[in-house]
Design a protein around this motif. Structure first.
Motif: not given
Length: 149
Positions: A16, A19-20, A23-24, A27
């Motif tokens: 979480e 991702r905040t 972002g991508e 990942q």
């Protein structure tokens, strides 16, 4: 996170936060480790983001300033620096603040490392349509003396 949380819960919390912040891009870094060292990816997420990055002692934008400075000082970290220039923008730093931080690093890290970091930032800014970056005026000798009194 408490000591009683499970490995999966720490990973989910870290994901979480990742991702905040990233972002991508974050990942993609984790995904790129799947075929070689999924455990390193797990630790980056669970420990790096779930435990360290999410601590309350520094605001996310301040953590990003620190990260930019450290990656610049280390040198040779341009792929990670690219991710963190993006993250810095995501966390509210302006291109002008990022450029100023990288300029500031020249005095502590040397011009080659500051130049490499600035060129990484330029690439990210171009990709995000943020060029040209407004220039901050250099202080003149009189204002520098009066500021230091």
């Amino acid at each position: 996170m408490s000591e009683s949380t499970t490995r999966e819960e720490r990973f989910a919390h870290g994901l979480e936060v990742l991702r905040t912040v990233d972002g991508e891009a974050g990942q993609r870094v984790i995904d790129s480790l799947a075929g070689i060292s999924p455990e390193l990816g797990h630790q980056v997420v669970a420990w790096g983001f779930g435990e360290i990055y999410s601590r309350p002692g520094l605001a996310p934008r301040d953590r990003q300033l620190v990260t930019l400075g450290m990656l610049t000082a280390l040198g040779g970290c341009e792929p990670q620096l690219e991710v963190h220039v993006n993250a810095s923008l995501n966390m509210g730093l302006t291109p002008e603040e990022i450029v100023e931080a990288l300029l500031h690093s020249a005095g502590y890290c040397g011009f080659p490392k500051a130049l490499n970091a600035t060129f990484v930032a330029k690439k990210v800014f171009a990709e995000r349509g943020l060029l040209p970056v407004a220039q901050q005026p250099a202080p003149d000798a009189t204002s520098a003396r009066s500021a230091g009194r």
